[in-house]
Structure formats: C-alpha cells, structure tokens
Design an enzyme around this catalytic site. Structure first.
Site, PDB file in Angstrom:
ATOM      1  N   PRO A  29      32.307  50.206  42.626  1.00 51.08           N
ATOM      2  CA  PRO A  29      31.122  49.457  42.188  1.00 51.08           C
ATOM      3  C   PRO A  29      30.368  50.183  41.066  1.00 51.08           C
ATOM      4  CG  PRO A  29      31.288  49.418  44.582  1.00 51.08           C
ATOM      5  CD  PRO A  29      32.374  50.319  44.096  1.00 51.08           C
ATOM      6  N   GLY A  52      33.842  52.182  36.520  1.00 53.09           N
ATOM      7  CA  GLY A  52      34.954  51.359  36.033  1.00 53.09           C
ATOM      8  C   GLY A  52      35.657  52.052  34.889  1.00 53.09           C
ATOM      9  N   GLU A 107      50.634  50.231  32.579  1.00 45.76           N
ATOM     10  CA  GLU A 107      49.764  49.100  32.914  1.00 45.76           C
ATOM     11  C   GLU A 107      49.301  48.371  31.661  1.00 45.76           C
ATOM     12  OE1 GLU A 107      46.724  50.029  35.710  1.00 45.76           O
ATOM     13  OE2 GLU A 107      45.201  48.810  34.733  1.00 45.76           O
ATOM     14  N   GLY A 132      38.163  17.310  23.826  1.00 44.43           N
ATOM     15  CA  GLY A 132      37.560  17.181  25.161  1.00 44.43           C
ATOM     16  C   GLY A 132      38.543  17.499  26.276  1.00 44.43           C
TER      17      GLY A 132
HETATM   18  C1  LIG Z   1      39.905  40.386  37.682  1.00 42.10           C
HETATM   19  C2  LIG Z   1      39.894  41.890  37.676  1.00 42.10           C
HETATM   20  C3  LIG Z   1      40.903  42.588  38.330  1.00 42.10           C
HETATM   21  C4  LIG Z   1      40.880  43.970  38.379  1.00 42.10           C
HETATM   22  N1  LIG Z   1      41.854  44.630  39.084  1.00 42.10           N
HETATM   23  C5  LIG Z   1      41.715  45.970  39.289  1.00 42.10           C
HETATM   24  C6  LIG Z   1      42.601  46.667  40.157  1.00 42.10           C
HETATM   25  O1  LIG Z   1      43.553  46.080  40.713  1.00 42.10           O
HETATM   26  N2  LIG Z   1      42.417  47.980  40.367  1.00 42.10           N
HETATM   27  C7  LIG Z   1      41.406  48.655  39.779  1.00 42.10           C
HETATM   28  O2  LIG Z   1      41.269  49.850  40.014  1.00 42.10           O
HETATM   29  N3  LIG Z   1      40.554  48.044  38.923  1.00 42.10           N
HETATM   30  C8  LIG Z   1      40.678  46.714  38.681  1.00 42.10           C
HETATM   31  N4  LIG Z   1      39.803  46.064  37.835  1.00 42.10           N
HETATM   32  C9  LIG Z   1      38.751  46.842  37.211  1.00 42.10           C
HETATM   33  C10 LIG Z   1      38.840  46.920  35.685  1.00 42.10           C
HETATM   34  O3  LIG Z   1      39.857  47.805  35.300  1.00 42.10           O
HETATM   35  C11 LIG Z   1      37.460  47.316  35.189  1.00 42.10           C
HETATM   36  O4  LIG Z   1      36.645  46.189  35.358  1.00 42.10           O
HETATM   37  C12 LIG Z   1      37.441  47.756  33.752  1.00 42.10           C
HETATM   38  O5  LIG Z   1      38.077  49.002  33.638  1.00 42.10           O
HETATM   39  C13 LIG Z   1      36.017  47.844  33.221  1.00 42.10           C
HETATM   40  O6  LIG Z   1      35.196  48.593  34.081  1.00 42.10           O
HETATM   41  P1  LIG Z   1      33.789  48.018  34.553  1.00 42.10           P
HETATM   42  O7  LIG Z   1      33.997  46.680  35.102  1.00 42.10           O
HETATM   43  O8  LIG Z   1      33.175  49.015  35.456  1.00 42.10           O
HETATM   44  O9  LIG Z   1      32.926  47.908  33.253  1.00 42.10           O
HETATM   45  P2  LIG Z   1      32.033  49.053  32.596  1.00 42.10           P
HETATM   46  O10 LIG Z   1      32.759  50.327  32.605  1.00 42.10           O
HETATM   47  O11 LIG Z   1      30.698  49.029  33.248  1.00 42.10           O
HETATM   48  O12 LIG Z   1      31.920  48.525  31.123  1.00 42.10           O
HETATM   49  C14 LIG Z   1      31.032  47.467  30.753  1.00 42.10           C
HETATM   50  C15 LIG Z   1      31.106  47.287  29.245  1.00 42.10           C
HETATM   51  O13 LIG Z   1      30.735  48.478  28.590  1.00 42.10           O
HETATM   52  C16 LIG Z   1      31.717  48.874  27.685  1.00 42.10           C
HETATM   53  N5  LIG Z   1      31.800  50.326  27.585  1.00 42.10           N
HETATM   54  C17 LIG Z   1      32.042  51.219  28.581  1.00 42.10           C
HETATM   55  N6  LIG Z   1      32.116  52.457  28.090  1.00 42.10           N
HETATM   56  C18 LIG Z   1      31.886  52.369  26.751  1.00 42.10           C
HETATM   57  C19 LIG Z   1      31.830  53.308  25.680  1.00 42.10           C
HETATM   58  N7  LIG Z   1      32.068  54.605  25.897  1.00 42.10           N
HETATM   59  N8  LIG Z   1      31.573  52.842  24.446  1.00 42.10           N
HETATM   60  C20 LIG Z   1      31.375  51.517  24.224  1.00 42.10           C
HETATM   61  N9  LIG Z   1      31.427  50.602  25.180  1.00 42.10           N
HETATM   62  C21 LIG Z   1      31.686  51.009  26.432  1.00 42.10           C
HETATM   63  C22 LIG Z   1      32.980  48.306  28.207  1.00 42.10           C
HETATM   64  O14 LIG Z   1      33.933  48.173  27.201  1.00 42.10           O
HETATM   65  C23 LIG Z   1      32.512  46.989  28.742  1.00 42.10           C
HETATM   66  O15 LIG Z   1      32.465  46.064  27.700  1.00 42.10           O
HETATM   67  C24 LIG Z   1      39.830  44.682  37.740  1.00 42.10           C
HETATM   68  C25 LIG Z   1      38.867  43.976  37.051  1.00 42.10           C
HETATM   69  C26 LIG Z   1      38.878  42.601  37.013  1.00 42.10           C
HETATM   70  C27 LIG Z   1      37.762  41.894  36.300  1.00 42.10           C
END
Ligand SMILES: Cc1cc2nc3c(=O)[nH]c(=O)nc-3n(C[C@H](O)[C@H](O)[C@H](O)COP(=O)(O)OP(=O)(O)OC[C@H]3O[C@@H](n4cnc5c(N)ncnc54)[C@H](O)[C@@H]3O)c2cc1C
Lengths: 249, 383
Positions: free
Chosen positions: B131, B134, B246, B344
């Site tokens: 949570p 990411g 990946e 549409g």
């Molecule tokens: C449908 C779905 C399936 C998934 N499946 C898996 C899975 O099976 N296993 C798993 O481990 N994870 C999984 N994920 C997680 C996914 O890999 C993460 O959502 C992704 O890595 C982004 O992390 P976050 O959601 O925490 O976004 P954040 O890290 O909070 O990022 C939010 C935004 O900030 C930007 N950002 C972050 N750091 C920087 C920076 N240094 N400079 C500029 N911009 C930045 C990002 O690009 C993004 O646009 C899944 C996600 C989704 C949506």
C-alpha cells in the site's frame, strides 16, 4: 504399414484473396500461407492410425517451392515421422502433382495414400482421383470415417442425400472430407521436436516426371461485387420478387 | 507485417497455435470471465498441456527449453486477444511470477513446484508492491522474522495479480530490520492456504477485469525455513533482474494489443460510411492510422531487438526500460485513436475496442510506470 500423406501449401483460409492487377493470378506476396485444411485433416487421421497401431510410419510429401518446408514441418509437429519435398518453382497442376506422387509411391511403397479431398486455393478436387487412376489403385473419396483392418479399408463417404460406405482392398487412395476429425493443436514441445525430424528434398527431374502445365490460364478476375439487399414486407412480396424480378421460381 | 530477422519457422507455428487457442478457447468466452472477475483454471491448464507455460524453462520439468525470443513470440501472439485480463493472468504466471522460482529456486524447491507450475496446475503470483511502496521497491515494509525452524511474515501487499485465485505466491519481505533500502530484502515462497495469509479484498479495476487482483494480508504467517527463495538479503537484486523479463512481456503485450486494435479499426473504417465514402477514404483518418502503424512496427522491431539482447546475455536495462516506457505510452496513444475512429460504438461496452482502451491504460502504470522507466533510461543516457 506406411501411410503417405501429400500436403499442399496454400493461402491461409483467413486471408482475403486479391486478384493481381494484371489479371494473371492472385496476389501471394506478403500473404500468410498455411497447410491446406483438408490436408491437415489427412495428416491428423494418419497420425491417429499410427497411434492406434494400424500404421507404422507416416510420411508427408509436398510438391512446390522451398517454403513448402515450413508446411511440412507443421505436419511433422502434428506427428508425421518423415517429410519429402519435391522442390520446384514451376506452376503445378493436379495431373503433374499426381504423376510426382505416383513416383513417390513407387519409391516409398505405402499401403495408403491419404489426401485432402481438394485444395482451398484452386478447389480442383482432382489430384487424389488422378493418382488412383495412374496407380491403378481403388479410391475412396470424401471420407468422413476411415476404418483399416485385415488388409481392407472401410470408408464412409459423404454423398448427396446421405452417407455411403465402401470397402476396398489395400493399397488404396483415400481423400478426406471436413468432418473426418478435428486436427489436434500443435504443441510447443512437438514444434521443437519436429525441427529434428528428417526432411529430404528431391527434384522432379530425379523422379523422371515432366511437370509442364497442360492447361493455360487465360485470365483471373474478381467476382462481381455484391449489391446491397432490400427488405421485403412479407413472404408474398418475397415470392413475387423471386418469380418476377429474379426469375428463379 | 513482415517478420523480424530473428524469427524462425517454429515461431510462425507457435503463433498459429496461439491464434487458434484464442479463436476457439478465449474470444468466445472472455466476456463471461470479465463478468466473473477471473479466468477459469481449466483454461490455464489447457495452455499448460500445449507446452506454453514453460517456454524458457528446462525440459526436465516439462519446459520447452526455448529462448527469450520464443517467449516474446508467445507473449505477442497471446496479446492479440481482445481480453487484456486474460493475457495478464497468463503472463504474470509465465513471465512475472514463476521466473522467481525458475531463476532462484533450489533443487528441492524446483522439484516441489516447477513441474506443476509449467503444467498450469499451480498458478503463481508475485507480491512486491505494498500500500505504501510501489515504484520505490526498496521502501517495502513487510517483514520476515526468523523464528526457530521457520520465518514469520507480517505486512500487507497491494495490487497483486492472480492474488485472489493463485496457488503460489512469491513474496518480497524485509529480513534485515537494521538495514534500509535495497539491502535486507528477501524473497519467499508462500503456498495458498498457509495460516496467517489471507486475501484482504479483491480489487475492482477500470480494466483487466477478467484478471483477479488482490490486497494480501500477512499476519504472523509462518512458513518453513526452506521457503526462502534465493539468497537471504539479496532479494532486491533478484527482483530487479526479473523486472527485465517482466517488462519485455508487458511490452510484448502492448505491441500485441496495438496490432489487434489497429486491425479492428481498419476493419471498422473500411466499412463505416460518412459523407459519401468510407471513413478509410478520409485521408485525415487513414494517414493517422498509417503513422500509428509505423510507430507500432518500430516498437515491435525494438521489442524483438531487446529480446535478442537477452538471448545474447547482454546488459540491457537501458533498452528494456526505454521499451517499457515507449510501448506503455504507445498502447494508450493507439487505443485512444482507435476508439476515436470507432465513433460512438467505441464508447459502448459491447465493442472490443472499448475494453482494450480500458485494458491499455495500466500498461503505462503497472510493472514500472513510465516516469520511473524514463528515470532508468535518463540515468544511463550520459554514461
Ligand atoms: C492492475 C495492476 C496489477 C498489478 N499487479 C502487480 C503484481 O502482480 N505484483 C506486484 O508486486 N505489483 C503489482 N502491481 C503494482 C504496480 O507494479 C505498481 O502499481 C507500479 O509499480 C506503480 O507503483 P504505485 O502504484 O505505488 O505508484 P507510485 O509509485 O505511487 O507512483 C505514482 C506516480 O508517480 C510517479 N513517480 C514515482 N516515482 C517517480 C519519480 N522518481 N519521478 C517521477 N515520477 C515518479 C509514477 O510514475 C506514477 O505516475 C499492479 C498494479 C496494477 C495497477
């Protein structure tokens, strides 16, 4: 007992075929090619005969350009044991193919030649019948069921109005119809194994066959464009149109 | 589209097998899977029987022992489906989760799991994201504490694909409480049904609706010592290595979807009429499609180049990161235009293009968001 399955490389059935601008034939450049679907059914049936212990070896043969090797590999991946390519860039008509196959039969000595009933490119529906005539073998065409036992073939054929069952002695030429079987999926491990199976290349000359075409193609043209339909209010109007406009009843 | 120089006749056969599987086993049923929120296990096992779930894995476990290019052929062919949720269910299993086992598993771990993973009997998930962590993987907080003859896991994982219905989870956790950042992270195998592991909730997504996505909760979840995967405290590096696999898979998915979307759209505009001609007759439309097709072909060539670099065992973090950023964005550009040209109907739930638009969005977010990928590229631009 050896089964020989001749296969043809044709334009894939999903491709929308286009006529060449100069009217000499259809466009094949950059077009997906596949095994003729009826031939795939023949290969499947031969492999099933082998799996059932009826056949001991399945040999596939294709006549045509070098790229036919790919089609032969697919047959090997389905489960054929060995492949032969009679390589030529010449235009091949059914009679030429039947003569080549006759020579291959002499070389290989199969008890069954199992072919597709026709190829989906020219829809000639001739090669199997010509081969049987040249060999002097019995033929059972349009097979929807094949049973081989005690040196005999029992073949159920799809004919107008029903099914007909014929019994023949071996050796025999059998051509297969759509409902004979559903070809299996080609699995990745079998694709990899097929790479290592033997594929021998021969030339028509070596078989002593003259493949020169006996028919000349004058012109190839698109079928006329379909016109849009009309809606009729009821059956009576339909009958009226069929009788008075289309003049078909 | 002409083939790349790297592709072989076997690749063409593999594509044919996958295309037939999509036509017979996926496309007619995908809508029901979208509604129920997951892909039936029987479908995964059917792919296993075709030998498609262990393309690069050793034949002794039922794998095909093929190379990274063959894997890309499979991924791209699979992504010609109009159901992104189905595609990701499979690709997470084959190219995002199970590589953790295949790359780092000990002999006993491989013997215990790999054959059934390749057969599709065990569906795998990878749980890295949390949570509160990411993109910044090094900041994960789930902990694994050594306790007697086992490990005890505590924490939460977020957005885990195959998380609701998976059988085997590869979980990243902090094993060295003292260290911060990349050091001190390890990977573990956790089997479904282990006490202390539960699905917090199944997540409701914009797209990929036939893929199950979970929030996972670990509460004093005890696993045997033997379930440590790879070296203790070196898990971060294993994760980074597997990210390459990946990301190529996600790029192949993007390229596959782009090709399908363009094909659907070409069909549509060739038949749809307005102002006395078909939409394809409008130069504004067909030139846009021609340029998008050019971009997709270029991306596809780059995709195969990256896979080739992998087969040559070359360092390719810059290339793969660039590929992921490029294709994630391109999929959205292509799908946006394709939806636009459907008019549409492109906005209606009954059209495949509408679903692909929703499915494409996450390709710029998941598995390395575009910005994060571009940072990886930028860092390497000036060396
Ligand atoms: C449908 C779905 C399936 C998934 N499946 C898996 C899975 O099976 N296993 C798993 O481990 N994870 C999984 N994920 C997680 C996914 O890999 C993460 O959502 C992704 O890595 C982004 O992390 P976050 O959601 O925490 O976004 P954040 O890290 O909070 O990022 C939010 C935004 O900030 C930007 N950002 C972050 N750091 C920087 C920076 N240094 N400079 C500029 N911009 C930045 C990002 O690009 C993004 O646009 C899944 C996600 C989704 C949506």
């Amino acid at each position: 007992m050896k089964v020989l399955v001749p296969i043809k490389r044709v334009i894939d059935y999903n491709v929308k075929v286009r006529v060449k601008a100069d009217g000499t034939g259809v466009e094949t450049a950059n077009v997906k090619m596949s095994m003729n679907p009826f031939d795939e059914i023949a290969v499947e049936e031969a492999v099933r005969l082998k799996e059932a212990g009826v056949a001991t070896e399945v040999v596939v043969v294709s006549c045509g350009v070098a790229a036919c090797q790919e089609t032969l590999r697919t047959a090997l991946a389905i489960g054929a044991d060995r492949a032969l390519l009679v390589e030529t860039d010449a235009e091949l008509q059914p009679l030429a193919v039947a003569k080549l196959l006759k020579a291959i039969v002499a070389k290989e000595g199969p008890q069954i030649a199992l072919l597709g009933k026709q190829a989906i490119d020219d829809d000639a529906n001739q090669t199997g019948q010509m081969l049987a005539a040249l060999l002097g073998w019995p033929q059972a065409t349009f097979a929807s069921k094949v049973k081989i036992a005690d040196g005999k073939a029992e073949v159920t054929r799809e004919v107008d109005g029903g099914l007909e069952t014929v019994a023949t002695k071996l050796p025999v030429v059998i051509t297969v119809d759509l409902r004979l079987n559903e070809p299996r999926y080609v699995t990745l491990p079998n694709i990899m194994k097929a790479k290592k199976k033997p594929l021998e290349t021969l030339k028509p000359d070596a078989l002593g066959v003259d493949v020169a075409p006996r028919l000349a193609t004058l012109k190839v043209a698109e079928p006329p464009k379909r016109k849009g339909g009309v809606k009729v209010p009821d059956a009576a109007a339909l009958v009226d149109k069929l009788r008075n406009e289309a003049k078909v009843i | 589209m002409a083939d790349a120089v790297y592709t072989t006749p076997e690749h063409a056969q593999l594509r044919d097998t996958v295309a037939r599987f999509l036509a017979e086993e996926v496309e007619p049923h995908g809508a029901a899977w979208e509604a129920q929120g997951f892909v039936p296990r029987a479908v995964i096992r059917a792919l296993g029987r075709l030998g498609l779930l262990g393309i690069t894995y050793p034949p002794e476990y039922g794998g095909a022992g093929a190379d990274a290019l063959t894997a890309v052929v499979f991924q791209e062919a699979l992504a010609r489906s109009t159901f992104g949720g189905f595609v990701i269910t499979v690709l997470v299993h084959t190219d995002m989760a199970s590589p953790h086992l295949a790359h780092a598993g000990s002999r006993p771990q491989l013997d215990r799991y790999l054959r059934r993973v390749i057969a599709g009997e065990l569906v795998t998930a990878v749980a890295v994201t949390e949570p509160d962590a990411g993109s910044d993987v090094a900041s994960i907080r789930t902990r694994a504490r050594r306790d007697g003859d086992g490990w005890v896991l505590d924490g939460a994982k977020m957005f885990i694909t195959n998380g609701v219905h998976g059988d085997l989870y590869f979980v990243a956790a902090r094993t060295d409480a003292e260290s911060r950042g990349a050091r001190g992270i390890s990977m573990f195998v956790v089997e479904k049904g282990t006490p202390g592991l539960r699905v917090g909730r199944a997540l409701d997504k914009q797209g990929w609706r036939s893929s199950d996505t979970a929030e996972l909760v670990f509460e004093s979840c005890r696993i045997p010592a033997a379930n440590l995967l790879g070296e203790e405290n070196r898990g971060f590096y294993a994760i980074m290595r597997n990210f390459q696999t990946e990301r190529i898979a996600l790029a192949a998915m993007a390229v596959g979807h782009c090709q399908t979307a363009l094909a659907l759209t070409l069909d549509w505009v060739a038949n749809r009429r307005a102002f006395g001609a078909t939409l394809f007759d409008k130069q504004a439309i067909r030139q846009r499609l021609a340029l998008l097709d050019a971009k997709v072909q270029a991306a596809r060539a780059f995709l195969y180049h990256c896979a080739w670099l992998v087969t040559q065992e070359r360092e390719c973090v810059r290339e793969v990161s660039a590929l992921k950023a490029l294709t994630g964005e391109l999929a959205n550009e292509v799908l946006y235009a394709c939806q636009q040209f459907h008019g549409g109907m492109g906005y209606m739930r009954e059209s495949a293009i509408e679903r692909l638009v929703r499915d494409a969005r996450v390709l710029a977010i998941g598995g390395g968001a575009t910005e994060v990928m571009l940072e990886e590229v930028a860092k390497r631009l000036r060396t």
